[in-house]
Design a protein around this motif. Sequence first.
Motif, PDB file in Angstrom:
ATOM      1  N   ILE A 183       1.015  -1.179  -0.174  1.00 48.74           N
ATOM      2  CA  ILE A 183      -0.125  -0.056   0.053  1.00 48.74           C
ATOM      3  C   ILE A 183       0.949   1.171  -0.143  1.00 48.74           C
ATOM      4  O   ILE A 183       1.402   1.528   1.067  1.00 48.74           O
ATOM      5  N   ASN A 184       1.151   1.782  -1.019  1.00 51.62           N
ATOM      6  CA  ASN A 184       1.794   3.018  -1.103  1.00 51.62           C
ATOM      7  C   ASN A 184       1.334   3.914  -2.154  1.00 51.62           C
ATOM      8  O   ASN A 184       0.303   3.526  -2.871  1.00 51.62           O
ATOM      9  N   ARG A 185       1.654   5.039  -2.288  1.00 50.60           N
ATOM     10  CA  ARG A 185       0.803   6.195  -3.222  1.00 50.60           C
ATOM     11  C   ARG A 185       0.997   5.806  -4.742  1.00 50.60           C
ATOM     12  O   ARG A 185      -0.010   5.795  -5.472  1.00 50.60           O
ATOM     13  N   LEU A 186       2.079   5.107  -5.201  1.00 46.51           N
ATOM     14  CA  LEU A 186       2.068   4.589  -6.466  1.00 46.51           C
ATOM     15  C   LEU A 186       1.070   3.359  -6.754  1.00 46.51           C
ATOM     16  O   LEU A 186       0.434   3.369  -7.786  1.00 46.51           O
ATOM     17  N   SER A 187       1.334   2.374  -5.865  1.00 42.79           N
ATOM     18  CA  SER A 187       0.381   1.061  -6.044  1.00 42.79           C
ATOM     19  C   SER A 187      -1.136   1.662  -5.954  1.00 42.79           C
ATOM     20  O   SER A 187      -1.965   1.320  -6.796  1.00 42.79           O
ATOM     21  N   VAL A 188      -1.352   2.731  -5.056  1.00 41.91           N
ATOM     22  CA  VAL A 188      -2.885   2.870  -4.984  1.00 41.91           C
ATOM     23  C   VAL A 188      -3.319   3.858  -6.327  1.00 41.91           C
ATOM     24  O   VAL A 188      -4.511   3.751  -6.611  1.00 41.91           O
ATOM     25  N   ALA A 214      -2.279   3.487  -9.131  1.00 40.68           N
ATOM     26  CA  ALA A 214      -2.411   2.544 -10.225  1.00 40.68           C
ATOM     27  C   ALA A 214      -3.819   1.915  -9.965  1.00 40.68           C
ATOM     28  O   ALA A 214      -4.609   1.643 -10.881  1.00 40.68           O
ATOM     29  N   PHE A 215      -3.925   1.424  -8.754  1.00 42.70           N
ATOM     30  CA  PHE A 215      -5.278   0.633  -8.480  1.00 42.70           C
ATOM     31  C   PHE A 215      -6.500   1.437  -8.494  1.00 42.70           C
ATOM     32  O   PHE A 215      -7.452   1.174  -9.465  1.00 42.70           O
ATOM     33  N   ASN A 216      -6.633   2.836  -8.111  1.00 45.01           N
ATOM     34  CA  ASN A 216      -7.496   3.641  -8.503  1.00 45.01           C
ATOM     35  C   ASN A 216      -7.816   3.761  -9.735  1.00 45.01           C
ATOM     36  O   ASN A 216      -9.139   3.856 -10.263  1.00 45.01           O
ATOM     37  N   GLU A 217      -6.979   4.155 -10.490  1.00 38.53           N
ATOM     38  CA  GLU A 217      -7.209   4.334 -12.082  1.00 38.53           C
ATOM     39  C   GLU A 217      -7.649   3.015 -12.565  1.00 38.53           C
ATOM     40  O   GLU A 217      -8.507   3.243 -13.375  1.00 38.53           O
ATOM     41  N   LEU A 218      -7.257   2.013 -12.498  1.00 37.63           N
ATOM     42  CA  LEU A 218      -7.649   0.742 -12.982  1.00 37.63           C
ATOM     43  C   LEU A 218      -9.009   0.542 -12.629  1.00 37.63           C
ATOM     44  O   LEU A 218      -9.747   0.061 -13.298  1.00 37.63           O
ATOM     45  N   PHE A 255      -7.490   3.538  -1.007  1.00 36.69           N
ATOM     46  CA  PHE A 255      -8.165   2.945  -2.182  1.00 36.69           C
ATOM     47  C   PHE A 255      -9.684   2.740  -1.701  1.00 36.69           C
ATOM     48  O   PHE A 255     -10.615   2.495  -2.606  1.00 36.69           O
ATOM     49  N   LEU A 256      -9.895   2.492  -0.433  1.00 34.69           N
ATOM     50  CA  LEU A 256     -11.048   1.977   0.120  1.00 34.69           C
ATOM     51  C   LEU A 256     -11.988   3.295   0.541  1.00 34.69           C
ATOM     52  O   LEU A 256     -11.827   3.790   1.813  1.00 34.69           O
TER      53      LEU A 256
END
Length: 464
Positions: A280-285, A287-291, A359-360
């Motif tokens: 859980i970091n800014r980059l992964s989140v 990317a997740f949110n965009e997806l 993300f949640l």
Amino acid sequence: MTTSVPASRGHRALLAGWGLAASSATELVDVDAGTLAAAVKDLPARGGIARGLGRSYGDPAQNAGGHVLRLAPTNEHIVIDDVAGTVTAGAGVSFDDLLAVIVPRGYFVPVTPGTRFVTIGGAIASDIHGKNHHADGSFGDHVTSLRMMLADTTVVTVGPDNDPDLFWATVGGMGLTGVIIDATFRLIPVDSSRMSVETRRIDNLDDIMSRMAASDSNVRYSVAWIDLLAKGKHLGRGVLTNAEHATATQLAASQATDPLCFDAKQIVAVPPIVPAPGVINRLSVTAFNELWYRKAPLVRQGELQSIPAYFHPLDLVGNWNRVYGRQGFLQYQFVVPFGAEDVLRAVIERISAATLPIFLTVLKRFGAGNPGHLSFPIGGWTLAIDVRAERAGLSALLNGLDTLVLDAGGRHYLAKDFQTSPAAVRRGYPRLDEWLAIRERVDPAGVWASDLSRRLGLTPFRTN
Ligand SMILES: Cc1cc2nc3c(=O)[nH]c(=O)nc-3n(C[C@H](O)[C@H](O)[C@H](O)COP(=O)(O)OP(=O)(O)OC[C@H]3O[C@@H](n4cnc5c(N)ncnc54)[C@H](O)[C@@H]3O)c2cc1C
């Protein structure tokens, strides 16, 4: 000759809420209706508190240095009354077990949270809300009566028409008025176990809010996921899902043979503890949110989804709370009244500017609240965000948000709370003194106590 029933054996346990952010050592005692009184008589100076499945995020179901009483799941005693359209069940019964019994009989719970792994006792004590609050209210609105054990081991039956003060102090009372033993509540009759879902990807907060407001009167279930990392003209973009229970005639031929089939599975489990900074970091989140946003259709109507897929998607992943790592996480949930939309926007702007890896995020609309003194919902907008604990600057950010929320006449949800203050509860819950007087009437010595009750000054300080 009378024989006393021994309390079930307790054992030392380190208990935490779902957020795993603050644990405390306690004596965990498994009880049932037969052993409860003996366990209550055995409580030490630090008192006791009931615990369900520990799905509240913070510290209401733990009690450092005292006892925690966990009620047995008495699934064999789930009794449906088809004439009244109600069910009576033990407070330790989970929604997971309850749904497995009632859905095949053509019923659904009146209110469900985002997980099936809560108990009936926990649902009443937190007066939980679902995606249908604007249409159906919160769980306590559907309870017709409940039996509870008071601090002096008396068992009383209360309801909206039977000692309503104690009933409404218990609905949302976070276990601090006594232990709920069982309850009777109304069910929603359903024709099928499927949901007919409309999904809509929406580019900004204003559009999401106006669509939600417009569907208040004609949509039963409504919820929006918000991308809190989006900024500028996309601030508050998200995915709105509205749903109704599907009728049997809406089902595909393959489903129509068993329209009430209920099959809830977990498909994957998260390993014991995941090293959070890696996940859980800014980059992964980002990317997740965009997806997540892009994968949603612009508009899709009439999609049939199962009850678990629509209401409880997170239950598909066991122990997902461990993904935040050892420090755990907290959920910050507040409500602001209608008319304070600018405050909701300001909160979202501040969180978006802080660029937290979130993300949640869930936005819902509440209808009017009920007479529960500490019941959370009031007519307005509620936002819930999950955020990793111990982020630098998090306390300062949340304290600032608290001020915005409270100044607007809003409040925080005690079932999620981990960081707010006694003063914030007093401001947010103007009927707190009424609730304290009822609590004092039924528990003058402060037998019921939890980490939350001590942190927020909801129970007297006991010295012996
Ligand atoms: C993934 C997830 C999604 C969620 N979504 C929602 C949502 O949409 N809406 C919502 O409102 N909540 C939601 N929640 C929160 C959850 O519904 C509440 O915290 C609920 O109270 C948890 O029930 P539990 O049985 O696990 O109780 P616990 O967490 O064990 O206890 C919660 C409180 O209930 C009291 N309690 C438990 N049993 C009894 C009893 N027999 N007698 C008296 N008091 C008792 C405890 O003392 C404690 O104060 C969610 C939680 C998770 C993890």
